[in-house]
Design a protein around this motif. Structure first.
Motif, short mmCIF file in Angstrom:
data_model
loop_
_atom_site.label_atom_id
_atom_site.label_comp_id
_atom_site.label_asym_id
_atom_site.label_seq_id
_atom_site.Cartn_x
_atom_site.Cartn_y
_atom_site.Cartn_z
N GLU A 148 0.77 -1.23 -0.13
CA GLU A 148 0.06 0.11 0.07
C GLU A 148 0.77 1.24 0.08
N SER A 149 1.86 1.31 0.78
CA SER A 149 2.89 2.50 0.93
C SER A 149 3.56 2.40 -0.57
N ALA A 150 3.98 1.48 -1.10
CA ALA A 150 4.69 1.52 -2.22
C ALA A 150 3.75 2.15 -3.54
N LYS A 151 2.32 1.94 -3.28
CA LYS A 151 1.56 2.37 -4.31
C LYS A 151 1.25 4.09 -4.25
N ARG A 152 1.30 4.25 -2.94
CA ARG A 152 1.02 5.79 -2.71
C ARG A 152 2.31 6.63 -2.81
N VAL A 153 3.47 6.11 -2.55
CA VAL A 153 4.73 6.69 -2.71
C VAL A 153 4.97 6.83 -4.36
N THR A 154 4.83 5.75 -4.92
CA THR A 154 4.83 5.73 -6.45
C THR A 154 4.07 6.98 -6.97
N ALA A 155 2.59 7.00 -6.54
CA ALA A 155 1.88 7.87 -7.02
C ALA A 155 2.41 9.59 -6.87
N ILE A 156 3.00 9.61 -5.48
CA ILE A 156 3.54 11.10 -5.14
C ILE A 156 4.80 11.64 -6.37
N TYR A 157 5.58 10.59 -6.68
CA TYR A 157 6.44 10.82 -7.66
C TYR A 157 6.02 11.06 -9.42
#
Lengths: 238, 238
Positions: A148-157
Motif C-alpha cells: 500500500e505504501s509502495a503504491k502511494r509513494v509511487t503516485a507521489i512521484y
C-alpha cells in the motif's frame, strides 16, 4: 568523480539484464532487495525533496527574467508538494517529519553543498539532473516497500520534476553560448558521481547481499542511461 | 512609517462603517470600486505570491532546525500553489504569466527589498505579516472582478497562509527571548506601513473617485485590525 563500478557494463551482465527486461516488459529493474524500512525510506526521500525544493526556490529567486521565475516556480512547486506528501506519509506511519528526516540531514546537506554550483545556470543544471536521477532512483527503491505504501509513494512521484520547463530554460541558454555549453557538459558529468553516491547511501544492506554489487549495477546502468538522455535533451554529451 | 490617512478612525466614519456591517453581516467591507481590470489584478496578485514564496523559501533554506524547515515548507507550498493558480487564471484570460506580471515587478521587488529583514526571524515575521495583510487585501479587491473570476480567485486564497505554522515558530522564539520580542514588535510596526503602500498601489482609480479616500479608509482600518490580531497572536503589541 567517485565511482564504485565501471560505467561500461561488463559483458556478463548483458544477458541477465536483457532477460529481466523481457520478463517485466512494463517495469524496469528495481531495487526491492535494498529497500530500507518504511520510515527510513520516507525520512530520506522527504528530506531529498526539501533539499531539491531549496535549490529550485533559489533558482526562482535569482532568475534573470520574470518568465524564468514563473516557469521554474512550477518545478519548485512540484518538489515541495512531493516533500509534503512524503511528510504526510511519515505522519501516517506514526512518526513526525522532523524526527524521521533528522538522521539523513548531514549526508543530504553535504550533497547539496558540493552540488551547489557557482552561478544560476549551474544551480539550475543541478536541479534538473539531480531531481531527475533521484526521483527515478527513489521510485525504484519504493517498489520494495509494503504494497500500500509502495503504491502511494509511487503516485507521489508521478507528477514528475517539471522537466519541460527546466530543459526549456537550460537549452535556450546553452544554445546561445557555446562557452556555457562546454561548462554545463562538464558540470553535468561531475554531478552524476555525487548523485550516485547520495543515492547509494539510501540502499539498505542485509547480511545476505552485503557485497553483491551485481544486483545493484543494472539499476545504476539504467539510471545513468536516463542521465545521458537528460544531457542529450540539452544537446550535451554525457 | 509612510501613511496616507490617520490610523485613528475619524469619528464621522464610525456610523457608516457600522451600518455597512449590519447590511452585509457575512461579508466585510470590500474594495469593489477600486478593482483593476482582470489582467492587471491577476498579474500583480500572481507576482505578489511569487515574491512571498521567495521570502518563505529563503526561510526554509536558512531555518535553524529540521522541524522549522518542514513546517515553513508548508507555508511556502501554499504561496507557490496560489501563484501557480493565479498564473493559470492569467493564461485562461488570454495572456501569459510573464507578460501579465512584468509591469508590477519593479514595485514589488522594491517592496521585497525593503521588507527583507536582517535575520531569519525578521524574514519570517515579514512572511507572516505581509502575506496575511496582502492576501486579505487581494480577496477584498477580488470582489470587484467579473463574477466567475471573482469566485475562482477567492477560492485560490481560501487555503490561507499557513498561519498556524508561522505563529508557532515565531511565538516560540519570541517567548524564549524578551530582546527578540522587542525587536519583532518594532519590525512588525515598520512593516505595516510599507505593506499598506504596496497594497495601495494596486488600487485602480477612475475619475469619479479620484480623491475619495473615505471609501478606502474603512477597508484599511479593518486590514490594520487584522494586522493587530496577528501581532497579538505572537504576544506583541501592534
Amino acid at each position: 568523480m567517485a565511482t564504485w563500478f565501471s560505467r561500461k557494463p561488463r559483458r556478463v551482465e548483458a544477458p541477465r539484464l536483457h532477460s529481466r527486461e523481457e520478463d517485466q516488459s512494463t517495469t524496469r529493474v528495481d531495487l526491492v532487495e535494498f529497500t530500507p524500512p518504511l520510515l527510513e525510506f520516507l525520512g530520506r526521500a522527504a528530506y531529498v525533496q526539501l533539499s531539491l525544493f531549496e535549490d529550485l526556490s533559489r533558482a526562482v529567486a535569482t532568475a534573470p527574467t520574470v518568465a524564468a521565475k514563473a516557469s521554474i516556480g512550477r518545478a519548485a512547486e512540484l518538489a515541495i508538494t512531493k516533500h509534503r506528501a512524503l511528510a504526510d506519509e511519515i505522519t501516517r506511519a506514526g512518526s513526525t517529519p522532523a524526527a524521521a528526516m533528522e538522521p539523513y540531514t548531514a549526508v543530504i546537506d553535504n550533497f547539496q553543498r558540493i552540488t551547489h554550483g557557482d552561478d544560476w545556470h549551474e544551480n539550475l543544471m543541478t536541479c534538473y539532473l539531480t531531481a531527475g536521477f533521484l526521483d527515478e532512483f527513489f521510485v525504484r527503491l519504493a517498489a520494495g516497500l509494503p504494497a500500500e505504501s509502495a503504491k502511494r509513494v509511487t503516485a507521489i512521484y508521478s507528477t514528475g520534476i517539471g522537466e519541460a520547463v527546466l530543459t526549456d530554460e537550460l537549452r535556450a541558454a546553452i544554445e546561445a553560448s557555446p562557452r556555457l555549453a562546454s561548462r554545463m557538459a562538464m558540470w553535468g558529468r561531475r554531478l552524476v558521481g555525487d548523485t550516485m553516491l547520495v543515492a547509494r547511501s539510501a540502499l539498505h544492506y542485509t547480511e545476505n547481499h552485503k557485497s553483491d554489487e551485481s544486483h545493484i549495477e543494472p539499476v545504476f546502468t539504467e539510471l545513468i542511461a536516463s542521465h545521458t538522455r537528460r544531457m542529450d535533451a540539452l544537446g550535451l554529451t554525457a
